[in-house]
Scaffold this motif. Sequence first.
Motif, PDB file in Angstrom:
ATOM      1  N   ILE A  73       8.652   1.213  -3.535  1.00 18.07           N
ATOM      2  CA  ILE A  73       7.713   0.354  -2.819  1.00 18.07           C
ATOM      3  C   ILE A  73       8.006  -1.083  -3.223  1.00 18.07           C
ATOM      4  N   GLN A  74       8.124  -1.955  -2.255  1.00 22.02           N
ATOM      5  CA  GLN A  74       8.406  -3.371  -2.529  1.00 22.02           C
ATOM      6  C   GLN A  74       7.187  -4.209  -2.138  1.00 22.02           C
ATOM      7  N   LEU A  75       6.716  -5.003  -3.093  1.00 25.29           N
ATOM      8  CA  LEU A  75       5.502  -5.799  -2.919  1.00 25.29           C
ATOM      9  C   LEU A  75       5.828  -7.285  -2.969  1.00 25.29           C
ATOM     10  N   HIS A  76       5.329  -8.023  -1.983  1.00 15.77           N
ATOM     11  CA  HIS A  76       5.389  -9.498  -1.978  1.00 15.77           C
ATOM     12  C   HIS A  76       3.953  -9.992  -2.121  1.00 15.77           C
ATOM     13  N   SER A  78       2.476  -8.677   1.622  1.00 16.99           N
ATOM     14  CA  SER A  78       3.510  -7.969   2.371  1.00 16.99           C
ATOM     15  C   SER A  78       3.941  -6.730   1.596  1.00 16.99           C
ATOM     16  N   LEU A  79       4.158  -5.624   2.304  1.00 18.03           N
ATOM     17  CA  LEU A  79       4.460  -4.350   1.667  1.00 18.03           C
ATOM     18  C   LEU A  79       5.574  -3.646   2.436  1.00 18.03           C
ATOM     19  N   PHE A  80       6.557  -3.084   1.686  1.00 18.03           N
ATOM     20  CA  PHE A  80       7.716  -2.451   2.301  1.00 18.03           C
ATOM     21  C   PHE A  80       8.068  -1.157   1.569  1.00 18.03           C
ATOM     22  N   LEU A  81       8.690  -0.239   2.290  1.00 19.45           N
ATOM     23  CA  LEU A  81       9.350   0.924   1.705  1.00 19.45           C
ATOM     24  C   LEU A  81      10.845   0.704   1.824  1.00 19.45           C
ATOM     25  N   VAL A  82      11.582   0.839   0.707  1.00 17.99           N
ATOM     26  CA  VAL A  82      13.028   0.615   0.723  1.00 17.99           C
ATOM     27  C   VAL A  82      13.726   1.794   0.060  1.00 17.99           C
ATOM     28  N   VAL A 126      12.033   8.507   9.273  1.00 16.98           N
ATOM     29  CA  VAL A 126      10.998   8.678   8.257  1.00 16.98           C
ATOM     30  C   VAL A 126       9.633   8.336   8.845  1.00 16.98           C
ATOM     31  N   GLU A 127       8.669   9.191   8.564  1.00 17.52           N
ATOM     32  CA  GLU A 127       7.272   8.894   8.887  1.00 17.52           C
ATOM     33  C   GLU A 127       6.573   8.505   7.598  1.00 17.52           C
ATOM     34  N   LEU A 128       5.935   7.334   7.562  1.00 14.02           N
ATOM     35  CA  LEU A 128       5.361   6.832   6.324  1.00 14.02           C
ATOM     36  C   LEU A 128       4.012   6.168   6.572  1.00 14.02           C
ATOM     37  N   LYS A 129       3.225   6.071   5.499  1.00 15.31           N
ATOM     38  CA  LYS A 129       1.928   5.395   5.586  1.00 15.31           C
ATOM     39  C   LYS A 129       1.638   4.722   4.250  1.00 15.31           C
ATOM     40  N   PHE A 130       1.263   3.442   4.321  1.00 16.07           N
ATOM     41  CA  PHE A 130       0.875   2.668   3.142  1.00 16.07           C
ATOM     42  C   PHE A 130      -0.651   2.641   3.017  1.00 16.07           C
TER      43      PHE A 130
END
Length: 253
Positions: A177-180, A193-197, A212-216
Amino acid sequence: MANLKLEKDVSGVLRSITDSPPTHFSLEIQFFSLIAEKYSEDGYESNEFEAGGYKWKLVFHPNGNKKRNVKDHISHYLVMDGVDSLDSSWEVYIDFRLFLLDQNKGNYLVFEVDDTCVFGAEVFVCKERRTGKGECLTRMKNASVCKHVWKVEKFSSLGAQAYQSEPFASGDYNWKIQLHPKGNGNGKGSHLSLFLVAARPMTIPPGSKLFVELKFHILDQIHQQHHSSRGAKHWFWADWPGWGSDKFIELEN
């Protein structure tokens, strides 16, 4: 080409059975019944391939093209790619064939198949090119499900532009998980801002993509419930190993 049978249907389309595989492109669909559920509405579009000096794609609708009111059939099309870049007066005349593999008999254009389908195409413009390119679309019967929690301490004092969680495994791949904390892109200065990498993008084979199916979620720590959530379905590949939201939640919240 060994044609075993030749007939013309009511629409004037010539149908034949052949032992020869398609010259220019093949598209293998594994676990066809599962893929049919996913692409029942819009259909599936293959990667591009080149034939006769032009680029093409195969498009198939596993349950029929609903925009043309097709039912109880598989719809299969050849589509030219990149036509927007061509002159408005441009046209090209082609001779093409579409294929469907009968896996019981080892020849094409018969609809007696198991849960894997192999489509193909031959396109002849001015000359023939035998590139042998193809692709395979597959889906896990039992999808990998993973829930990962990342607790970020002292959020208000975070000073770096971006932070990443420890890697976690899902679907035979490692993710982060990448957080800004002060935002990224269109959300910079106003949103979190939030990302999956993909933790190691190079583990995705060249030319391959992952769907990919994803949920934050962000936890509302006052009421102990998810304060904000956002989900998506997205393709990941080596040159595009991440997805997320520049404006996940406003910083004032």
